[in-house]
Design an enzyme around this catalytic site. Structure first.
Site, PDB file in Angstrom:
ATOM      1  CE  LYS A  57      -9.042  -2.947   3.377  1.00  8.87           C
ATOM      2  NZ  LYS A  57      -7.827  -2.001   2.924  1.00  8.87           N
ATOM      3  CD1 TRP A  65      -2.232  -1.980   1.837  1.00  6.56           C
ATOM      4  CD2 TRP A  65      -2.999  -1.034  -0.189  1.00  6.56           C
ATOM      5  NE1 TRP A  65      -3.450  -2.944   1.231  1.00  6.56           N
ATOM      6  CE2 TRP A  65      -3.717  -2.182   0.135  1.00  6.56           C
ATOM      7  CE3 TRP A  65      -3.419  -0.214  -1.132  1.00  6.56           C
ATOM      8  CZ2 TRP A  65      -4.842  -2.727  -0.751  1.00  6.56           C
ATOM      9  CZ3 TRP A  65      -4.353  -0.653  -1.888  1.00  6.56           C
ATOM     10  CH2 TRP A  65      -5.184  -1.812  -1.623  1.00  6.56           C
ATOM     11  CG  ASP A  68      -3.046   3.993   4.494  1.00  7.63           C
ATOM     12  OD1 ASP A  68      -4.155   3.517   4.983  1.00  7.63           O
ATOM     13  OD2 ASP A  68      -2.926   3.162   3.410  1.00  7.63           O
TER      14      ASP A  68
HETATM   15  C1  LIG Z   1      -7.448  -1.557   1.789  1.00  5.76           C
HETATM   16  C2  LIG Z   1      -6.254  -0.444   1.790  1.00  5.76           C
HETATM   17  C3  LIG Z   1      -6.109   0.562   1.108  1.00  5.76           C
HETATM   18  C4  LIG Z   1      -6.821   0.781  -0.089  1.00  5.76           C
HETATM   19  O1  LIG Z   1      -8.497   1.242   0.068  1.00  5.76           O
HETATM   20  P1  LIG Z   1      -9.360   1.233  -1.019  1.00  5.76           P
HETATM   21  O2  LIG Z   1     -10.686   1.938  -0.142  1.00  5.76           O
HETATM   22  O3  LIG Z   1      -9.701   0.230  -1.813  1.00  5.76           O
HETATM   23  O4  LIG Z   1      -8.893   2.457  -1.976  1.00  5.76           O
HETATM   24  C5  LIG Z   1      -5.235   1.403   1.038  1.00  5.76           C
HETATM   25  N1  LIG Z   1      -4.417   1.384   2.300  1.00  5.76           N
HETATM   26  C6  LIG Z   1      -4.397   0.206   3.240  1.00  5.76           C
HETATM   27  C7  LIG Z   1      -3.535   0.199   4.289  1.00  5.76           C
HETATM   28  C8  LIG Z   1      -5.358  -0.523   2.940  1.00  5.76           C
HETATM   29  O5  LIG Z   1      -5.501  -1.742   3.902  1.00  5.76           O
END
Ligand SMILES: *Cc1c(COP(=O)(O)O)cnc(C)c1O
Length: 381
Positions: free
Chosen positions: A204, A111, A180
């Site tokens: 998540k 990511w 993030d």
């Molecule tokens: C799932 C995830 C993303 C991407 O998220 P989307 O909503 O699919 O764009 C980005 N960073 C992390 C750490 C993730 O787990």
């Protein structure tokens, strides 16, 4: 006790995302689906500017501020575009903070690698860590190549695919820090005042797909690049209370229910405690398996929410992993397949997965060793 949905077949959902939601949240959404609190309409059918939806939006923000202890000099936004949208929004809003238009990226997995690639469209990206494809550890901070002139430093608190999680907040010596937190937000307390920007897709740990939480320190707002789309412009969105355009109303509502649920469970402190117990329950089975299960990750940065492991060796044993996944699915333990880029098994233990459910999986994993250890000793065909 807990969250086993007795009216349907026994399952425990260990998906990496979109992921399990607390049963209480789904039941309340079901109850209110056709008629939200005597309004006669569903939340899905409400104007985003109505008094009823404004109340949902504002209460959801208040609860998040309370849960994460967000200081007053931070704006909270609920945006569309997912975590991936923020890979662009972050450089579009922050790259111009300093004249060099450069940003520091700590790449510790899929990511953060994607985020760094996206940022290259908008400025110069400085890789703080040596390039690697393995992503099993975080190099010691004393070796980091940080640029004091960077507009911001970016990292991913928890790499959902590889399972690398930061236990400490990186020291940036005053350069704004962007994080993030998509896959570990609200699983542990964080000192928000250490950050310039925190963002997290909801699907998540805190809701369903469609809404992304973005928390930004006031002084970083208002310096977006001219090409920044208005829907991604932190100034436009924060000054309109996330209502510049239609926000993902139903996803905001579900996230609000999740925040209520977290509060009812004892807040972030209790999520933190559960996360610790659940993850060590699974890692202990791995550690005590005498090499049957292998986790490639440096113990110092093992994720508590995404636990990848292999069977037999670090390279994995294809037929045994296939057997594990088949038997797990049959027994009701769902979505344990590792990400296609990594292989093997991945257990995701987000907030909605209970301690009891982690214990049940640990039991399944132990039984699987007992039944299959002899297969490891026979040479591969
Ligand atoms: C799932 C995830 C993303 C991407 O998220 P989307 O909503 O699919 O764009 C980005 N960073 C992390 C750490 C993730 O787990």
């Amino acid at each position: 006790m807990g969250d086993l949905r007795d009216e349907k077949k026994f399952v425990i959902n260990f998906s990496a995302g979109p992921a399990k939601l607390p049963e209480a949240v789904l039941r309340q959404a079901q109850k209110e689906m056709l008629d939200y609190q005597d309004t006669g309409v569903s939340v899905m059918e409400m104007s985003h500017r109505s008094a009823d939806f404004s109340k949902i939006l504002n209460t959801t923000e208040q609860n998040l501020r309370e849960l994460l202890d967000v200081p007053d000099n931070y704006k909270v936004m609920f945006l569309q575009g997912g975590g991936t949208g923020q890979f662009s929004a972050v450089p579009l809003n922050l790259m111009k903070l300093k004249p060099g238009h450069t940003a520091d990226y700590l790449v510790t997995g899929t990511w953060s690698a994607k985020a760094a690639n996206e940022a290259k469209k908008y400025g110069t990206v400085n890789m703080v860590l040596p390039a690697t494809k393995k992503y099993t550890s975080i190099p010691d901070a004393s070796t980091w190549n940080l640029n004091p002139e960077a507009s911001y430093v970016y990292y991913c608190a928890n790499e959902t695919v590889h399972g690398v999680e930061f236990k400490d907040i990186p020291e940036t010596n005053g350069v704004p820090l962007v994080c993030d937190m998509s896959s570990n937000i609200l699983t542990r307390p964080v000192d928000v005042s250490k950050f310039g920007v925190i963002f997290a897709g909801a699907q998540k740990n805190i809701g369903c797909a469609g809404v992304t939480v973005v928390i930004v320190r006031d002084d970083l707002i208002g310096q977006a690049m001219d090409v920044c789309p208005s829907v991604f412009d932190y100034k436009v969105q924060s000054s309109n209370n996330s209502l510049y355009n239609t926000p993902p109303t139903y996803s905001v509502y579900i996230m609000g229910l999740v925040f209520n649920w977290i509060k009812s469970q004892g807040g972030v402190a209790s999520m933190d405690h559960n996360s610790q117990v659940k993850s060590s329950t699974i890692y202990n089975v791995v550690e005590e398996s005498d090499g049957f299960y292998c986790c490639p990750l440096d113990p110092k940065c093992r994720s508590r929410t995404n636990l990848p492991f292999r069977i037999g060796s670090i390279e994995g044993n294809d037929s045994l992993e296939k057997k594990f996944l088949e038997e797990a699915t049959k027994a009701g333990y769902l979505q344990l397949k590792g990400h296609r880029s990594v292989g093997g098994i991945r257990v995701s233990l987000y907030n909605a997965v209970s301690v009891e459910e982690a214990h049940l999986l640990a039991g399944f994993m132990r039984n699987f060793i007992a039944d299959n250890r002899h297969l490891l000793d026979t040479p591969a065909q």
